[in-house]
Design an enzyme around this catalytic site. Structure first.
Site, short mmCIF file in Angstrom:
data_model
loop_
_atom_site.label_atom_id
_atom_site.label_comp_id
_atom_site.label_asym_id
_atom_site.label_seq_id
_atom_site.Cartn_x
_atom_site.Cartn_y
_atom_site.Cartn_z
N GLY A 79 0.51 -1.30 -0.02
CA GLY A 79 -0.06 0.13 0.19
C GLY A 79 1.27 1.14 0.26
O GLY A 79 2.19 1.52 -1.09
N SER A 111 5.77 -5.57 -1.55
CA SER A 111 6.30 -3.93 -1.62
C SER A 111 6.44 -3.03 -0.33
O SER A 111 7.13 -2.51 -0.01
CB SER A 111 4.49 -3.23 -2.29
OG SER A 111 4.48 -2.09 -3.11
N ALA A 112 5.00 -1.96 0.15
CA ALA A 112 6.13 -1.02 0.88
C ALA A 112 5.83 -2.26 2.63
O ALA A 112 7.21 -1.35 3.05
CB ALA A 112 4.14 -0.54 1.61
N HIS A 148 9.05 -2.63 -7.40
CA HIS A 148 7.85 -1.70 -8.69
C HIS A 148 9.05 -1.33 -9.61
O HIS A 148 8.84 -0.07 -10.10
CB HIS A 148 7.14 -1.29 -8.35
CG HIS A 148 6.07 -1.63 -6.88
ND1 HIS A 148 5.11 -2.55 -7.76
CD2 HIS A 148 5.87 -1.36 -5.95
CE1 HIS A 148 4.65 -3.45 -6.67
NE2 HIS A 148 4.71 -2.16 -5.80
N GLU A 183 8.77 -6.46 -10.79
CA GLU A 183 7.72 -7.21 -10.66
C GLU A 183 8.06 -8.29 -11.28
O GLU A 183 7.83 -8.78 -11.79
CB GLU A 183 6.45 -6.37 -10.56
CG GLU A 183 5.75 -5.05 -10.36
CD GLU A 183 4.45 -4.72 -11.07
OE1 GLU A 183 4.50 -4.99 -11.71
OE2 GLU A 183 4.45 -3.53 -10.37
#
Length: 225
Positions: A79, A111-112, A148, A183
């Site tokens: 997020g 991700s985060a 990413h 990714e």
């Protein structure tokens, strides 16, 4: 420490967490309970329900984040990285998670959730939609990630900065190496080494050096000095 740091939960051509599942199964080694930390998203209940439904397909029980102390594993979802870090400090979960992971509890980041495993969140792509008390993160690894990571598109007419240009800017002010995770790629940390796994190569950025490509299966430690 044992870490599985995913660039993304979603990859084109795959369902949610599908590309991660083979590595995830190997990583968990029979663990059955996962404390999910949804702070990077706005709607914690909906995010937790989504993760619970997906991990149920792997016969994993997802616990609320406040049940961290009885979980086999902690999973910090993706997020907005600034919102995630602010909430970790604000709700007094930062030290609890860091202590558990340093004591050996496996850590899954996406991700985060992967970005906060770095020394700082200075190489995230996210907008600072909230103000954190600090940019310092868990420091489970000694280098930065850029999740990413995107290669420049030679056919694009966009004149803004490429991701590589932004990371060069980072190195104008900071000396810490950066691993650009495309990714579909993951960083697996266990047995004292960090190894690139997943679907694609990654890109290593070091101050005063040209970027270097590394393939899945590469132990990255020697590249991040």
């Amino acid at each position: 420490m044992r870490l599985l740091l995913n660039s993304s939960s979603n990859v084109h051509g795959y369902g949610y967490l599908d590309h991660v599942e083979p590595e995830l199964r190997r990583f968990l080694h029979g663990a059955r309970t996962v404390a999910f930390v949804p702070f990077a998203a706005f709607d914690h209940l909906a995010y937790t329900a989504k993760v619970r439904a997906r991990l149920a397909l792997m016969e994993l029980e997802v616990l609320e984040f406040d049940q961290l102390d009885r979980a086999d594993t902690v999973f910090v979802g993706g997020g907005n990285t600034f919102r995630l870090l602010k909430k970790l400090y604000q709700l007094n979960y930062f030290d609890r998670i860091r202590e558990r992971v340093r004591a050996g509890t496996p850590y899954i980041g996406s991700s985060a959730g992967s970005m906060v495993a770095c020394p700082t969140i200075r190489t995230t792509n996210d907008m600072p939609i909230v103000e954190c008390p600090t940019l310092n993160a868990f420091g489970f690894i000694g280098f930065q990630l850029n999740c990413h990571y995107l290669d420049p598109d030679p056919a694009s007419t966009h004149k803004g900065e490429t991701r590589e240009e932004r990371l060069r800017e980072f190195h104008e002010e900071n000396a810490t190496p950066v691993l650009g995770l495309r990714e579909g790629t993951m960083l697996l940390v266990q047995d004292g080494t960090a190894k690139l796994v997943g679907l694609k190569p990654a890109r290593v950025f070091r101050r005063d050096h040209e970027p270097v490509e590394i393939e899945p299966g590469t132990v990255v430690d020697s590249h991040m000095k």
